[in-house]
Write a protein that holds these residues in place. Sequence first.
Motif, PDB file in Angstrom:
ATOM      1  N   ARG A 140      21.474  42.458  39.359  1.00 50.56           N
ATOM      2  CA  ARG A 140      20.540  41.361  39.097  1.00 50.56           C
ATOM      3  C   ARG A 140      20.993  40.118  39.839  1.00 50.56           C
ATOM      4  O   ARG A 140      22.179  39.953  40.120  1.00 50.56           O
ATOM      5  CB  ARG A 140      20.449  41.057  37.604  1.00 50.56           C
ATOM      6  N   VAL A 141      20.059  39.250  40.155  1.00 51.55           N
ATOM      7  CA  VAL A 141      20.417  37.957  40.730  1.00 51.55           C
ATOM      8  C   VAL A 141      20.232  36.827  39.729  1.00 51.55           C
ATOM      9  O   VAL A 141      20.649  35.693  39.999  1.00 51.55           O
ATOM     10  CB  VAL A 141      19.592  37.670  42.006  1.00 51.55           C
ATOM     11  N   GLU A 142      19.635  37.137  38.606  1.00 50.97           N
ATOM     12  CA  GLU A 142      19.455  36.139  37.550  1.00 50.97           C
ATOM     13  C   GLU A 142      19.689  36.794  36.194  1.00 50.97           C
ATOM     14  O   GLU A 142      18.786  37.461  35.685  1.00 50.97           O
ATOM     15  CB  GLU A 142      18.052  35.530  37.623  1.00 50.97           C
ATOM     16  N   PRO A 143      20.898  36.689  35.632  1.00 48.90           N
ATOM     17  CA  PRO A 143      22.058  35.964  36.175  1.00 48.90           C
ATOM     18  C   PRO A 143      22.738  36.756  37.292  1.00 48.90           C
ATOM     19  O   PRO A 143      22.601  37.986  37.376  1.00 48.90           O
ATOM     20  CB  PRO A 143      22.984  35.851  34.970  1.00 48.90           C
ATOM     21  N   PHE A 144      23.473  36.047  38.129  1.00 44.23           N
ATOM     22  CA  PHE A 144      24.186  36.653  39.246  1.00 44.23           C
ATOM     23  C   PHE A 144      25.654  36.781  38.880  1.00 44.23           C
ATOM     24  O   PHE A 144      26.314  35.787  38.569  1.00 44.23           O
ATOM     25  CB  PHE A 144      24.011  35.790  40.492  1.00 44.23           C
ATOM     26  N   ASP A 145      26.176  37.994  38.940  1.00 41.12           N
ATOM     27  CA  ASP A 145      27.578  38.255  38.641  1.00 41.12           C
ATOM     28  C   ASP A 145      28.397  38.040  39.914  1.00 41.12           C
ATOM     29  O   ASP A 145      28.740  38.988  40.614  1.00 41.12           O
ATOM     30  CB  ASP A 145      27.744  39.689  38.125  1.00 41.12           C
ATOM     31  N   GLU A 146      28.721  36.772  40.187  1.00 36.58           N
ATOM     32  CA  GLU A 146      29.447  36.464  41.415  1.00 36.58           C
ATOM     33  C   GLU A 146      30.832  37.107  41.453  1.00 36.58           C
ATOM     34  O   GLU A 146      31.214  37.690  42.480  1.00 36.58           O
ATOM     35  CB  GLU A 146      29.552  34.956  41.603  1.00 36.58           C
ATOM     36  N   PRO A 147      31.628  37.055  40.386  1.00 33.34           N
ATOM     37  CA  PRO A 147      32.933  37.727  40.449  1.00 33.34           C
ATOM     38  C   PRO A 147      32.821  39.221  40.726  1.00 33.34           C
ATOM     39  O   PRO A 147      33.622  39.774  41.486  1.00 33.34           O
ATOM     40  CB  PRO A 147      33.535  37.446  39.060  1.00 33.34           C
ATOM     41  N   GLY A 148      31.827  39.883  40.121  1.00 33.66           N
ATOM     42  CA  GLY A 148      31.643  41.303  40.384  1.00 33.66           C
ATOM     43  C   GLY A 148      31.227  41.573  41.816  1.00 33.66           C
ATOM     44  O   GLY A 148      31.641  42.575  42.424  1.00 33.66           O
ATOM     45  N   PHE A 149      30.418  40.689  42.367  1.00 31.92           N
ATOM     46  CA  PHE A 149      29.976  40.815  43.758  1.00 31.92           C
ATOM     47  C   PHE A 149      31.167  40.684  44.699  1.00 31.92           C
ATOM     48  O   PHE A 149      31.340  41.491  45.635  1.00 31.92           O
ATOM     49  CB  PHE A 149      28.928  39.738  44.035  1.00 31.92           C
ATOM     50  N   ILE A 150      32.014  39.685  44.469  1.00 31.02           N
ATOM     51  CA  ILE A 150      33.196  39.484  45.314  1.00 31.02           C
ATOM     52  C   ILE A 150      34.133  40.680  45.194  1.00 31.02           C
ATOM     53  O   ILE A 150      34.674  41.177  46.201  1.00 31.02           O
ATOM     54  CB  ILE A 150      33.922  38.187  44.909  1.00 31.02           C
ATOM     55  N   ALA A 151      34.322  41.166  43.967  1.00 31.46           N
ATOM     56  CA  ALA A 151      35.203  42.318  43.771  1.00 31.46           C
ATOM     57  C   ALA A 151      34.682  43.545  44.512  1.00 31.46           C
ATOM     58  O   ALA A 151      35.475  44.332  45.060  1.00 31.46           O
ATOM     59  CB  ALA A 151      35.347  42.618  42.283  1.00 31.46           C
ATOM     60  N   ALA A 152      33.369  43.719  44.554  1.00 32.00           N
ATOM     61  CA  ALA A 152      32.788  44.875  45.243  1.00 32.00           C
ATOM     62  C   ALA A 152      33.024  44.798  46.747  1.00 32.00           C
ATOM     63  O   ALA A 152      33.314  45.810  47.393  1.00 32.00           O
ATOM     64  CB  ALA A 152      31.301  44.973  44.930  1.00 32.00           C
ATOM     65  N   ILE A 153      32.901  43.611  47.332  1.00 29.16           N
ATOM     66  CA  ILE A 153      33.175  43.477  48.765  1.00 29.16           C
ATOM     67  C   ILE A 153      34.654  43.729  49.036  1.00 29.16           C
ATOM     68  O   ILE A 153      35.010  44.479  49.963  1.00 29.16           O
ATOM     69  CB  ILE A 153      32.760  42.082  49.268  1.00 29.16           C
ATOM     70  N   ARG A 154      35.513  43.148  48.240  1.00 30.13           N
ATOM     71  CA  ARG A 154      36.942  43.366  48.424  1.00 30.13           C
ATOM     72  C   ARG A 154      37.303  44.842  48.230  1.00 30.13           C
ATOM     73  O   ARG A 154      38.249  45.349  48.840  1.00 30.13           O
ATOM     74  CB  ARG A 154      37.748  42.483  47.468  1.00 30.13           C
ATOM     75  N   GLY A 155      36.542  45.528  47.386  1.00 29.13           N
ATOM     76  CA  GLY A 155      36.748  46.953  47.179  1.00 29.13           C
ATOM     77  C   GLY A 155      36.039  47.830  48.189  1.00 29.13           C
ATOM     78  O   GLY A 155      36.030  49.060  48.042  1.00 29.13           O
ATOM     79  N   ARG A 156      35.407  47.192  49.188  1.00 26.15           N
ATOM     80  CA  ARG A 156      34.752  47.900  50.298  1.00 26.15           C
ATOM     81  C   ARG A 156      33.600  48.782  49.823  1.00 26.15           C
ATOM     82  O   ARG A 156      33.299  49.802  50.427  1.00 26.15           O
ATOM     83  CB  ARG A 156      35.777  48.733  51.088  1.00 26.15           C
ATOM     84  N   ARG A 157      32.929  48.371  48.789  1.00 28.08           N
ATOM     85  CA  ARG A 157      31.787  49.139  48.275  1.00 28.08           C
ATOM     86  C   ARG A 157      30.528  48.661  48.982  1.00 28.08           C
ATOM     87  O   ARG A 157      29.640  48.059  48.377  1.00 28.08           O
ATOM     88  CB  ARG A 157      31.691  48.964  46.759  1.00 28.08           C
ATOM     89  N   VAL A 158      30.441  48.928  50.276  1.00 24.09           N
ATOM     90  CA  VAL A 158      29.388  48.328  51.090  1.00 24.09           C
ATOM     91  C   VAL A 158      28.828  49.308  52.120  1.00 24.09           C
ATOM     92  O   VAL A 158      29.495  50.257  52.536  1.00 24.09           O
ATOM     93  CB  VAL A 158      29.898  47.071  51.835  1.00 24.09           C
TER      94      VAL A 158
END
Length: 554
Positions: free
Chosen positions: A388-406
């Motif tokens: 979801r973007v509303e609310p946006f889970d910014e910490p989870g988003f950052i963790a996913a990029i750092r975890g290479r889930r892309v």
Amino acid sequence: MTRDPRRARRRAGIVAVAIAAAATALAVLVAAPWRPRPPPAGRSTTTLALRVTDRDAPVAARVLLIDARGAPLHMGNLDLYGQRQGGAACAIAPDVVGSWDGLILGRGIAEVPVGVDRCVPSPAIPYGRYRYVAWRGIEYERAEGEVDLSAGRGRVVVAIALDRAWTPHGTLAADLHVHAYASGDSRLPNPQRVVAQAAAGIQVVGLSDHDINGELAAEIAGLGLGSAIASIASDELSAEQLHVGVYPVQVVPGAPHAGGPDDAAIARAGPQQLFDLARALSGRPADRTVVQLNHPRFRVTALYDGTRWDGVAWPPPFPLGFDAVEVLAGYTAFNAPGDRRFDDSVRDFYTLIDHGHLIAPLGNSDTHDLNWVLDGTTRTYVYVDDPRVEPFDEPGFIAAIRGRRVIATSGPWLDVEAAAGRGATPTVGPGQALAARGAAWLDITVSQARFVHAARIRITVGSPSGPALAATIDVPPDARSFRWAGPVDVGPADTWIGVTADGDTPLPLEQTGTYQRDRWHRPGVTPFAIAAPILVDTDGDHRWKRGDADLPLP
């Protein structure tokens, strides 16, 4: 090279200025400056009423009108370096922009006057008959039709239903390198950047103006688009040798550079200095920050090119202080004969992975305007627990990029799953780890809209002698979806599996922007997708040991 007089530090290192200056600087110097002219008096007798939908719900989109001669209808002017549209688009409504490449609808709904309006030059849409093309990023098919906008037609309703080509379940579509007005090489108003990102189907946008902390949360709220798109605060540190993105950062209104670093700290900073500065700028722990290396194969302000790294030699001639890299960057988004920039970037990335440096492969547009490189031309799909973007889970988003889930892409969608054997569980996806001996079972699906033509899947595995192409699978011509499954030899030592999909037929210029054609006389952006590699633990010790890495695995 045009520089923002408010920021004396704008140098040749700024991305789009550097690439445009060589060909256009002289023309810019001698050309007369563009000045707005007052619109003609009168009243419109025809209104174009647009409604673009996905399953009956209005969605942001672009609509291009094509006149009777087959020419696209350009709206507004080119005010940036004589070739680009920065601040001279037509603001029809807060969430409706008449641009050089068509109407941009932030909500999918618009009432546009025809024949006479307040645009410069007026009218944005002359009276007449048109063919239209509508699209929303790369997840939907194009919609086409005809409309009569002759004088005296009153309110002409055009309802456009978009057909979804594929759905990236469990992800957020992100463009984490975009520019707007605060960058000296862009004049685009922030709200128009938001509208253009939304119309491209982007759900998370990182405003990364040069050396200025920025975000678009206020503009998103003001436009009422909070349910469609979220902002992450970012900065692009722009030294002469390289550009580095960092997010999230703290935006301090009224402070110099909105809380960004001092000019002197950036101007001639080397790679390690810039990586350190980026981490300090974030003010967050390292595991909650992304330091992103931008366009390293851009030829100028490009770390790999500037250090003359061949993409293979080890160690590379620069420090490895970044968490993510733009493997697909908007200005280098092509494979062309004699210059296969996508392939080169993937080679570079696989070399880093093969030596144990686990970073995320990203796609970002680096858009500066409304016509040369369009929003979301290359993008990153981030697998998150809460899409979801509303609310946006910014910490989870950052963790996913750092975890290479892309997955990064310019057009095709890649669904990649791996298991220890056929029918075995569990299965894992991009960026995750698998225990397998001898061989792993891959299940790959390529999905694409009809205007995208991925022609092949390539599977690469880390071998004792380095990254090795394990298989090339042809995708049938014009396949909207293609699935392949089979075993892949992984050898006796801990390794990794990388999957890409690509093709040689460029995407439509109106959907990507005309930079490749205008600047380099290339056909355009070509389709390419890369999934973050899957790690393979071959000895079952729950560790991944390769190159410089010795990492515990779940």
